[in-house]
Scaffold this motif. Structure first.
Motif, PDB file in Angstrom:
ATOM      1  N   ASN A 304       0.634  -1.309   0.030  1.00 24.51           N
ATOM      2  CA  ASN A 304       0.008  -0.114   0.111  1.00 24.51           C
ATOM      3  C   ASN A 304       0.670   1.168  -0.051  1.00 24.51           C
ATOM      4  OD1 ASN A 304      -2.488  -1.427  -0.004  1.00 24.51           O
ATOM      5  ND2 ASN A 304      -2.309  -1.585   2.278  1.00 24.51           N
ATOM      6  N   TYR A 307       0.351   5.777   0.232  1.00 24.81           N
ATOM      7  CA  TYR A 307      -0.991   6.181  -0.273  1.00 24.81           C
ATOM      8  C   TYR A 307      -2.043   6.576   0.788  1.00 24.81           C
ATOM      9  CZ  TYR A 307       1.384   5.482  -4.858  1.00 24.81           C
ATOM     10  OH  TYR A 307       2.121   5.453  -5.878  1.00 24.81           O
ATOM     11  N   ARG A 308      -2.824   7.525   0.633  1.00 26.28           N
ATOM     12  CA  ARG A 308      -3.974   7.647   1.669  1.00 26.28           C
ATOM     13  C   ARG A 308      -5.100   7.979   0.766  1.00 26.28           C
ATOM     14  NH1 ARG A 308      -4.973  12.945   5.568  1.00 26.28           N
ATOM     15  NH2 ARG A 308      -6.794  12.222   6.626  1.00 26.28           N
ATOM     16  N   TRP A 309      -5.392   8.664  -0.154  1.00 21.58           N
ATOM     17  CA  TRP A 309      -6.536   8.902  -0.970  1.00 21.58           C
ATOM     18  C   TRP A 309      -6.544   7.932  -2.296  1.00 21.58           C
ATOM     19  CZ3 TRP A 309      -9.580  10.975   2.506  1.00 21.58           C
ATOM     20  CH2 TRP A 309      -9.030  12.063   2.990  1.00 21.58           C
ATOM     21  N   TYR A 313      -9.946   1.511  -0.741  1.00 16.00           N
ATOM     22  CA  TYR A 313     -10.307   0.772   0.535  1.00 16.00           C
ATOM     23  C   TYR A 313      -9.202   1.304   1.682  1.00 16.00           C
ATOM     24  CZ  TYR A 313      -5.834  -1.588  -1.035  1.00 16.00           C
ATOM     25  OH  TYR A 313      -4.728  -1.844  -1.436  1.00 16.00           O
ATOM     26  N   ASP A 314      -9.637   1.016   2.991  1.00 14.74           N
ATOM     27  CA  ASP A 314      -8.679   1.630   3.896  1.00 14.74           C
ATOM     28  C   ASP A 314      -7.093   1.053   3.841  1.00 14.74           C
ATOM     29  OD1 ASP A 314     -10.811   3.336   4.924  1.00 14.74           O
ATOM     30  OD2 ASP A 314     -11.472   1.777   6.391  1.00 14.74           O
ATOM     31  N   ALA A 315      -6.294   1.285   4.036  1.00  9.54           N
ATOM     32  CA  ALA A 315      -4.972   1.128   3.667  1.00  9.54           C
ATOM     33  C   ALA A 315      -3.908   1.484   4.932  1.00  9.54           C
ATOM     34  CB  ALA A 315      -4.508   1.596   2.270  1.00  9.54           C
ATOM     35  N   PRO A 316      -4.157   0.800   6.028  1.00  9.39           N
ATOM     36  CA  PRO A 316      -3.113   1.044   6.925  1.00  9.39           C
ATOM     37  C   PRO A 316      -1.970   0.386   6.656  1.00  9.39           C
ATOM     38  CG  PRO A 316      -4.677  -0.757   7.653  1.00  9.39           C
ATOM     39  CD  PRO A 316      -5.160   0.067   6.282  1.00  9.39           C
ATOM     40  N   SER A 317      -0.731   1.071   6.591  1.00  6.67           N
ATOM     41  CA  SER A 317       0.649   0.614   6.015  1.00  6.67           C
ATOM     42  C   SER A 317       1.641   1.066   7.066  1.00  6.67           C
ATOM     43  CB  SER A 317       0.809   1.039   4.702  1.00  6.67           C
ATOM     44  OG  SER A 317       2.027   0.365   4.036  1.00  6.67           O
TER      45      SER A 317
END
Length: 474
Positions: A304, A307-309, A313-317
């Motif tokens: 992931n 990236y944030r936007w 999908y929610d992408a905690p990394s």
């Protein structure tokens, strides 16, 4: 214009933007751009044959430049590159050769040194007996050493002066990379269950290695040959019994390490001991230089990125953790005396939402990951240095000292739950974070790798580390 960034800090930056009207009402969704600000590599645009930093990548200009930009100066042609150099691809029909010079020369155009692979075999030369189409069909062992010797002769002659280091095969200790024959009766079984490993695999490989060594050295006297291609297990001992140490210039091994990293007796140290220790047991020493020709640090997914936007999908990394673990992994290997480490791999990216555990330095879209920015700092600091010693200035903090002509560096690797420790304040010593940004002396050490560097001798760092800093809360 990157000069507008406050402090002009190094590392990975995410620029988020949207459109709004004069009242502040948003007229668009958020969008973003991830950029990286790196120090110019010490060998940008230049060859670096003595550099310890290697990678696997296809010959795409984008990724060649990216690798060079983060301090990787070598490339190993396995998987990402087998299609350019593997015997199965070059002589698919006996006597009918085809070559892929352009991608090979593209690596060198951008000053990546090449570790070539003398590996794979066309179906006509093995028990497979038909044209190879899928991946493992190319890893049947050759039946006749005269065919193998001719292939080595043709390939090393063609690339003499372009590729001067050659590794013999890939992971011959693995059943699917060293296939003796094939059970043609089990038609209801998948390929993996039909392959048959030779009962004399170590002896067979030792002969293959010796044939390649003698042929390559005769055809290209300046060539250096990597042998063993070992791993933790019995493979090293078996090859030693067959005299394989006499037919290589460099010993190679692979290391995929998880768990705790960056401390004495960590996972890389244990894997090195298991793979290379048998040399000391039998010979009393390690008789050749050691290269870690393929490996990665486990338990740090990169897909992931930062990236944030962008992702739907929610992408905690855990980008900081991934960057920190890679630094610890490479620091440990340098401390072990490993001459070169080839990370696997840039070409392992694919699609967001799918985990690719072998990927190094890049996110799922093939763009640079913050891990690459951390690699850039590590390479910039310890390029052209040698490991000196490891100190422990306090409980749970380990300082790996490196010394070179123009600088000395201490890489501080804090263990989980380490004792409180503040960075030393001493004239001529600079403290830097994981991405190369300055830290003030007296700053409490946190959980990630921190570097101390000086233009003086390493003893200045050693003295500063041995000072008793004032206690500090973490």
């Amino acid at each position: 214009r990157y000069a507008i960034f406050p402090g002009r800090s190094y590392g990975t930056h995410r620029i988020e933007a949207w459109v709004e009207d004069a009242t502040g009402r948003r007229l668009s969704p958020e969008t973003e751009l991830v950029v990286h600000r790196l120090r110019r590599p010490r060998y940008w645009g230049k060859d670096a044959p003595n550099s310890p930093f290697g990678i696997h990548t296809n010959a795409t200009t984008r990724h060649i430049l990216m690798a060079k930009a983060v301090g990787c100066n070598w490339v190993r042609l396995h998987d990402a590159g087998t299609q350019y150099i593997g015997w199965a691809h070059l002589e698919p029909e006996k006597g009918k050769w085809q070559f892929f010079d352009e991608p090979i020369h593209r690596y060198r155009k951008h000053r990546l040194m090449i570790l070539g692979l003398l590996s794979t075999a066309p179906g006509w030369a093995t028990d497979w007996g038909q044209p190879t189409k899928s991946y493992f069909e190319r890893y049947f062992q050759p039946k006749k050493m005269e065919d193998w010797a001719n292939a080595v002769r043709v390939i090393t002659r063609r690339y003499q002066g372009v590729i001067d280091h050659w590794e013999i095969w890939n992971e011959p200790w693995g059943t699917l990379f060293w296939i003796g024959s094939y059970d043609r009766e089990k038609t209801d079984k998948p390929f993996r269950e039909r392959v048959i490993r030779s009962k004399t695999a170590a002896k067979d490989y030792a002969i293959l290695q010796k044939t390649a060594y003698e042929t390559a050295r005769a055809e290209a006297p300046g060539a250096r040959i990597l042998g063993f291609n070992t791993m933790p297990g019995q493979w090293t001992r078996e090859l030693l019994e067959h005299g394989a140490v006499e037919s290589c210039d460099i010993i190679s091994y692979h290391d995929y390490s998880g768990g705790i990293l960056g401390k004495p007796q960590d996972a890389p140290a244990k894997r090195y001991e298991e793979a290379i220790g048998p040399f000391v047991e039998k010979l009393g020493r390690v008789p050749r230089p050691v290269w870690m020709s393929e490996g990665n640090v486990l338990d740090c997914p990169l897909e992931n990125g930062f990236y944030r936007w962008t992702l739907p999908y929610d992408a905690p990394s855990r980008v900081i953790s991934a960057a920190d673990r890679l630094a610890r992994y490479l620091i440990s290997q340098r401390a072990l005396g490993v001459e070169k480490s080839f990370l696997y791999t840039i070409h392992g990216h694919g699609a967001f939402g799918v985990r690719y555990p072998w990927t190094a330095l890049v996110s799922a879209d093939g763009a640079l990951h913050p891990q690459g920015a951390a690699h850039s700092t590590l390479a910039w600091l310890i390029e052209d240095t040698r490991f000196v010693k490891c100190l422990s200035p306090c409980e749970g903090v380990f300082a790996y000292l490196f010394s070179g002509r123009s600088r000395a560096v201490a890489a501080l690797s804090p263990d989980v739950g380490h004792a409180p420790y503040t960075l030393p304040e001493a004239p001529g010593i600079t403290c830097l974070d994981l991405f190369g940004n300055p830290l003030s002396g007296g700053t409490p050490l946190g959980t990630e790798v921190v570097y101390l560097t000086t233009a003086r001798e390493f003893e200045a760092l050693e003295a500063a580390l041995k000072q008793k800093p004032a206690g500090a809360r973490r």
